[in-house]
Design an enzyme around this catalytic site. Structure first.
Site, short mmCIF file in Angstrom:
data_model
loop_
_atom_site.label_atom_id
_atom_site.label_comp_id
_atom_site.label_asym_id
_atom_site.label_seq_id
_atom_site.Cartn_x
_atom_site.Cartn_y
_atom_site.Cartn_z
N LYS A 175 0.70 -1.36 -0.03
CA LYS A 175 0.02 -0.03 0.03
C LYS A 175 0.87 1.26 0.21
O LYS A 175 1.39 1.69 1.12
CB LYS A 175 -1.01 0.04 1.37
CG LYS A 175 -1.89 1.04 1.02
CD LYS A 175 -2.58 1.74 2.26
CE LYS A 175 -2.03 2.80 2.96
NZ LYS A 175 -2.00 3.97 2.25
N GLU A 251 9.72 1.14 10.64
CA GLU A 251 11.00 2.44 10.43
C GLU A 251 10.03 3.78 10.51
O GLU A 251 9.37 4.00 9.68
CB GLU A 251 11.32 2.10 8.93
CG GLU A 251 11.89 0.90 8.54
CD GLU A 251 13.45 0.48 8.61
OE1 GLU A 251 13.96 1.41 9.60
OE2 GLU A 251 14.02 -0.34 8.52
N CYS A 285 13.30 11.24 6.80
CA CYS A 285 13.44 10.67 8.09
C CYS A 285 14.77 10.94 8.70
O CYS A 285 14.70 11.01 9.91
CB CYS A 285 12.96 9.17 8.19
SG CYS A 285 13.98 8.12 7.14
N GLU A 379 9.81 16.06 15.05
CA GLU A 379 10.27 16.09 13.62
C GLU A 379 9.13 16.97 12.76
O GLU A 379 7.91 16.99 12.60
CB GLU A 379 9.63 14.63 13.41
CG GLU A 379 10.28 14.32 11.92
CD GLU A 379 9.97 12.96 11.31
OE1 GLU A 379 8.65 12.67 11.57
OE2 GLU A 379 10.66 12.29 10.89
P1 NAD Z 1 1.99 8.25 7.86
O1 NAD Z 1 2.59 7.38 9.12
O2 NAD Z 1 1.18 9.15 7.84
O3 NAD Z 1 1.72 7.17 6.58
C1 NAD Z 1 2.62 6.21 6.35
C2 NAD Z 1 1.70 5.06 5.60
O4 NAD Z 1 0.80 4.61 6.53
C3 NAD Z 1 0.54 5.83 4.42
O5 NAD Z 1 0.67 4.59 3.36
C4 NAD Z 1 -0.65 5.70 5.18
O6 NAD Z 1 -1.61 5.54 4.27
C5 NAD Z 1 -0.50 4.53 5.99
N1 NAD Z 1 -1.36 4.53 7.24
C6 NAD Z 1 -1.64 5.64 8.04
N2 NAD Z 1 -2.64 5.22 9.20
C7 NAD Z 1 -2.50 3.94 8.89
C8 NAD Z 1 -3.30 2.98 9.88
N3 NAD Z 1 -3.95 3.34 11.02
N4 NAD Z 1 -3.23 1.58 9.37
C9 NAD Z 1 -2.32 1.42 8.20
N5 NAD Z 1 -1.71 2.19 7.56
C10 NAD Z 1 -1.96 3.35 7.93
O7 NAD Z 1 3.80 8.64 7.37
P2 NAD Z 1 3.81 9.72 6.10
O8 NAD Z 1 3.40 10.98 6.56
O9 NAD Z 1 3.57 9.27 4.80
O10 NAD Z 1 5.48 9.70 6.15
C11 NAD Z 1 6.30 10.79 7.14
C12 NAD Z 1 6.91 9.75 8.33
O11 NAD Z 1 7.68 8.70 7.73
C13 NAD Z 1 7.89 10.55 8.81
O12 NAD Z 1 7.52 10.51 10.30
C14 NAD Z 1 9.15 10.04 8.62
O13 NAD Z 1 10.30 10.37 9.74
C15 NAD Z 1 8.86 8.58 8.52
N6 NAD Z 1 9.96 7.90 7.70
C16 NAD Z 1 10.70 7.01 8.42
C17 NAD Z 1 11.65 6.43 7.42
C18 NAD Z 1 12.50 5.55 8.15
O14 NAD Z 1 13.32 4.62 7.48
N7 NAD Z 1 12.54 5.33 9.65
C19 NAD Z 1 11.83 6.84 6.13
C20 NAD Z 1 10.85 7.46 5.77
C21 NAD Z 1 9.82 8.11 6.45
#
Ligand code: NAD
Length: 480
Positions: A175, A251, A285, A379
């Site tokens: 997804k 992650e 991130c 963040e």
């Molecule tokens: P997000 O958590 O809002 O969404 C990520 C994904 O999760 C999306 O596909 C979203 O639709 C899905 N999602 C949201 N709620 C959900 C639920 N209840 N159940 C299942 N799926 C759900 O994150 P974002 O805004 O897309 O990304 C930014 C974040 O990602 C930042 O915090 C960043 O630091 C982190 N990030 C971490 C890494 C790493 O390797 N540690 C890498 C890139 C980004």
């Protein structure tokens, strides 16, 4: 307008009832593509397709060498379709085309090649025993993998999950984030074209809570969940995984610290520090979003750093000269903009940057905000960096570690002993010394504290995406 469907069981399909949602180009702030909008119906279908392909299909039964050939063909197609993939991510979330084409496409292809090779070449263990037996290990595919991805490095982070899962013989339901859906459909089309069997790599589009995301993570037919995204979402997903006792890899967010000692090569430190925070408009991130500079070089560092930040080209991400594009979406822009309102309460001084037109924010520097300010602790995920002076190694190690996050840090010093000592003292998943972003795919990648659970990369991915098994063989008939 381009359209992107789900890929389920080898077919590109629309949603029941034809539901769609637009993908908004953050530069024009207009829709550029129409995406199939899934619900639990499509999510369940995709899991069933992946289940069938795992239980009955050829993929987990092929040798790793056969899978390796098909995955390499897939990587070739990713490279051939690099322009299309790069433009999809750039239009979906505003990343400069030089980054999506120059970095993300080759790294996506490389992730597939690396994990295909790694799975084909990695040895198991043979453990001779005094009792006249030996034990050996097998790494069998785990089953159906759900991969949920964020929008900041769409295809690249998706490949970081899909590649090891496929290479080890699993089937996948991916997804992508709702703000960056297009490249996932393109990749799944290419996987089919490469000869990866139907049902092995499925894609379902939709939202997270009460939608496709939760339906996938709550499905009892799933064997692994790998998630990259916000720490708060990670907690929700971990709860869903716990309900079915499904292993989960998380992650999560970060607040990368970047420590510049007085003996650092300042040209090198400034160059990497700029890349570390302003690449992808700070939506990384690993972003080096809090810089700590030894007091004796603070003024010189700030002067050079702000000069470099002010010189960055902000503009249309489709132009090859652009270094900083818009923020990925209106919702995200509004969140990041909010950090400007609280600068006075932080007691910090804004010395550059600010709000641009549309969803743009120019590279922004805040000097010496309070330690407890939101700018220093949260963040931000935008092109906003703090710079704080420090007086001793002990003090700065304490400051870096005083964070809910523990993803990564950077250390700039020419003193080798200090570099090793500080690297050992920091509670993070990765330390970069005199550099940033350089990755060996065999190394563990992941975060401490609120930045994640588990590690991926090389054998670490193997542990997660397989069911390791011990086989104990009797070698001598007389022993019991
Ligand atoms: P997000 O958590 O809002 O969404 C990520 C994904 O999760 C999306 O596909 C979203 O639709 C899905 N999602 C949201 N709620 C959900 C639920 N209840 N159940 C299942 N799926 C759900 O994150 P974002 O805004 O897309 O990304 C930014 C974040 O990602 C930042 O915090 C960043 O630091 C982190 N990030 C971490 C890494 C790493 O390797 N540690 C890498 C890139 C980004």
């Amino acid at each position: 307008m381009e359209t992107f469907g789900h890929i389920i069981g080898g077919e590109e399909v629309q949603s029941e009832g034809g539901r769609v949602f637009p993908s908004i180009d953050p530069f024009t702030r207009e829709p550029w593509a129409e995406i199939a909008l899934g619900t639990h119906v499509e999510a369940d279908r995709a899991v069933q397709a992946a289940r069938r392909a795992f239980d009955e299909g050829p993929w987990p039964r092929m040798s790793a060498g056969e899978r390796r050939k098909l995955i390499h063909r897939f990587a070739d197609l990713i490279e051939e379709h690099g322009d299309e993939l790069a433009m999809a991510d750039t239009r979906d979330m505003g990343k400069p085309i030089t980054q999506s084409r120059g970095n993300d496409v080759p790294r996506t292809a490389m992730n597939f090649r690396f994990f295909a090779d790694h799975a084909a070449l990695s040895p198991g263990e043979v453990l001779p025993m005094d009792s006249g037996h030996h034990t050996y290990t097998r790494y069998d595919a785990a089953g159906v993998v759900v991969a949920i991805a964020p929008w900041n490095f769409p295809m690249m982070l998706e490949s970081w999950k899909v590649a090891p899962a496929l290479a080890w013989g699993n089937t996948v339901v991916l997804k992508p984030a709702e703000d960056s859906p297009a490249s996932a459909t393109i990749m799944a089309r290419l996987a089919l074209q490469a000869g990866i069997p139907p049902g092995v790599f499925n894609v379902v589009h939709g939202y997270g809570p009460d939608s496709v995301g939760s339906a996938l993570t709550e499905n009892p037919d799933v064997d692994r969940i790998t998630f990259t995204g916000e720490s708060s979402t990670g907690k929700v997903i971990a709860r869903a995984a716990a309900a079915n006792l499904v292993p989960v890899s998380l992650e999560l967010g970060g607040k990368g610290a970047n420590v510049v000692f007085a003996d650092a090569d300042l040209d090198n430190a400034v160059e990497w520090s700029i890349k570390a925070i302003f690449t992808n408009a700070g939506q990384v991130c690993l972003a080096g979003s809090r810089i700590y500079v030894e007091r004796s070089i603070m003024d010189e560092f700030v002067e050079r750093f702000s000069e470099a930040a002010n010189a960055m080209v902000v503009g249309d991400p489709k132009e090859s000269t652009t270094q900083v594009g818009p923020l990925a979406s209106g919702v995200h822009y509004t969140k990041v903009r909010g950090y400007f309102d609280t600068i006075p309460q932080s007691n910090g001084t804004q010395i550059s940057g600010g709000l641009g037109d549309g969803w743009f924010i120019r590279p922004t520097i805040i000097v010496e905000p309070d330690r407890e300010s939101t700018h220093q602790r949260e963040e931000i995920f935008g092109p906003i960096v703090t710079i704080t002076p420090f007086d001793s190694e002990e003090e700065v190690v304490g400051e870096v570690n005083d964070s809910p996050y523990g993803l990564n840090a950077m250390v700039f010093t020419e003193n080798l002993v200090k570099a090793h000592r500080v690297s050992a003292a920091l509670v993070v998943g990765t330390v970069w010394v005199n550099c940033f972003f350089i990755r060996d795919l065999r190394a563990p990648f992941g975060g401490a504290k609120q930045s994640g659970v588990g590690r991926e990369g090389g054998t670490f991915s193997r542990e997660f995406f397989t069911e390791p098994k011990a086989v104990v063989m009797q070698m001598e008939r007389s022993s019991h």
